[in-house]
Design an enzyme around this catalytic site. Structure first.
Site, short mmCIF file in Angstrom:
data_model
loop_
_atom_site.label_atom_id
_atom_site.label_comp_id
_atom_site.label_asym_id
_atom_site.label_seq_id
_atom_site.Cartn_x
_atom_site.Cartn_y
_atom_site.Cartn_z
CE1 TYR A 143 2.23 -1.17 4.68
CE2 TYR A 143 0.32 -1.31 6.13
CZ TYR A 143 1.20 -1.90 5.25
OH TYR A 143 1.06 -3.22 4.94
CE LYS A 153 13.97 -2.90 -6.91
NZ LYS A 153 14.41 -4.17 -7.54
CG ASP A 185 14.55 -7.63 -6.62
OD1 ASP A 185 15.39 -7.41 -5.72
OD2 ASP A 185 14.73 -7.28 -7.80
CG ASP A 237 1.93 -6.37 4.77
OD1 ASP A 237 1.45 -7.07 5.67
OD2 ASP A 237 1.31 -6.08 3.72
CG ASP A 274 1.00 -12.38 4.33
OD1 ASP A 274 1.12 -11.94 5.49
OD2 ASP A 274 -0.09 -12.47 3.74
C1 IPM Z 1 -0.61 -7.16 8.79
C2 IPM Z 1 -1.85 -6.80 8.02
C3 IPM Z 1 -2.09 -5.30 8.14
C4 IPM Z 1 -0.90 -4.59 7.54
C5 IPM Z 1 -3.41 -4.81 7.50
C6 IPM Z 1 -4.61 -5.51 8.08
C7 IPM Z 1 -3.56 -3.33 7.64
O1 IPM Z 1 -1.75 -7.21 6.70
O2 IPM Z 1 -0.56 -6.89 10.01
O3 IPM Z 1 0.30 -7.72 8.22
O4 IPM Z 1 -0.84 -4.40 6.31
O5 IPM Z 1 -0.03 -4.19 8.30
MN MN Z 2 0.03 -8.40 6.30
#
Ligand code: IPM
Ligand code: MN
Length: 361
Positions: free
Chosen positions: A141, A191, A223, A247, A251
């Site tokens: 990032y 990784k 993975d 990240d 999710d």
């Molecule tokens: C998160 C989001 C952010 C990230 C984006 C909006 C920049 O996806 O907080 O998980 O990638 O960190």
């Molecule tokens: Mn995210």
């Protein structure tokens, strides 16, 4: 106690979910006799529209002056074609960096009442209780060099995954400490079979482990971790990993919790002289522009983030627990938003926020 809280509603569903989180904060403040000083600022697409900058200097100043920042979400489709440096997301990354909140705590918890909300089999998700510790201010990032070079039609794009020993050590130390207050198990995800960066990560974690003989440490390739999270989620306690892996895995983790609308987060870094953490509190979900302004968004991730704020930035464990218990009661009642697939008609964002306030005792 006096709380100075900066609220950054941001984009899409951000304003409507933070409104409910603020409702809950004000309710708790009144009930327990705390005073709350709320300020509001601009971040992300809303800030670009108003000032041309996703992270205005005024917002930076307000954030540094506050004890804690509560954020909604950033990102809007109208900015999709812009380079990363001009997008709403850049504002959020700038804020995280300015506050130096290098550890992003993302609890993934499967409430018994939401067991049917997950598409996974009940026996797999039942009992899931994971804390993902995502490194937040380094890696791909932020790594330099980055950019696009070369003539149109023959471009090369470059991003760099950069971590220093110190950056790895501080977030992993935090993860070891957190594991101590939980079930004593830490999974470090990398990784290392491909990346030098991950090999350094693994070396540093292994060396740190000598200071934490009471913690059971395992290393896992990212993975494989993505697969194990869905095969045997209850085998995980604390998971620590670098920024991008965290990240993605968080999710994925939301599927275990029933909906991404359930995942709160706390980002912390430096401790203030009084022992509190200057923190940034934000739901894991994005701005969901497709449902914005319709009262459909689940505010529980934002409300959970507000509870985390009381716990980490203000040390108010009783008040934080009262919010979390109220969330649990609301889930049991079935009056939840559509993402949680309620049996009856879905509740609105505001109804859920008011129900949480009503359930706080
Ligand atoms: C998160 C989001 C952010 C990230 C984006 C909006 C920049 O996806 O907080 O998980 O990638 O960190
Ligand atoms: Mn995210």
């Amino acid at each position: 106690m006096h709380w100075r809280v900066l609220v950054l509603p941001g984009d899409g569903i951000g304003p409507e979910v933070t409104r409910e989180a603020v409702r809950v904060l004000e309710h708790v403040a009144a009930k327990w006799g705390h005073s709350i000083e709320l300020r509001e600022g601009l971040l992300g697409g809303a800030a670009i529209r108003a000032t041309g900058n996703p992270f205005p200097a005024e917002t930076r100043k307000l954030a540094l002056e506050s004890d804690a920042t509560l954020l909604g979400a950033v990102g809007l489709p109208e900015f999709d074609d812009l380079p990363p440096s001009e997008r709403p997301e850049k504002g959020l990354l700038g804020l995280r960096k300015a506050l130096d909140v290098y550890a992003n705590l993302r609890p993934v918890y499967c409430y018994e009442s939401l067991i049917e909300s997950s598409p996974l089999k009940n026996d797999i998700v039942r009992g899931t209780d994971i804390l993902i510790v995502r490194e937040l201010t380094g890696g791909l990032y932020f790594g330099q060099p980055r950019g696009v070079e070369g003539a149109a039609g023959a471009e090369t794009a470059l991003n760099s995954m950069v971590y220093s020993r110190g950056e790895i050590e501080r977030v992993c130390r935090m993860a070891f400490e957190l594991a101590r207050n939980r079930r004593g198990k830490l999974t470090s995800v990398d990784k290392a079979n491909v990346l030098e960066n991950s090999q350094l990560w693994r070396r540093v974690v292994t060396q740190l482990a000598a200071e934490y003989p009471d913690i059971e440490l395992e290393h896992m390739l990212v993975d494989n971790c993505a697969m194990q999270l869905l095969l045997r989620p209850t085998a995980f306690d604390v998971v620590v990993t670098e920024n991008l892996f965290g990240d993605i895995l968080s999710d994925e983790g939301s599927v275990l919790a029933g909906s991404i609308g359930m995942l709160p987060s706390a980002s912390i870094g430096s401790q203030l002289p009084n022992g509190a953490w200057r923190g940034l509190y934000e739901p894991v979900h994005g701005s969901a522009p497709d449902i914005a302004g319709q009262g459909k968004a689940n505010p529980l991730a934002a409300i959970g983030s507000a509870a985390a704020m009381l716990e980490y930035s203000f040390g108010l464990t009783e008040e934080a627990a009262a919010i979390n218990d109220a969330v649990s009661a609301v889930l049991d009642s079935g009056g939840v938003t559509a993402d949680l697939k309620p049996a009856g008609p879905p509740a609105s964002t505001e109804e859920v926020g008011r129900a949480v306030c009503a359930a706080i005792n």
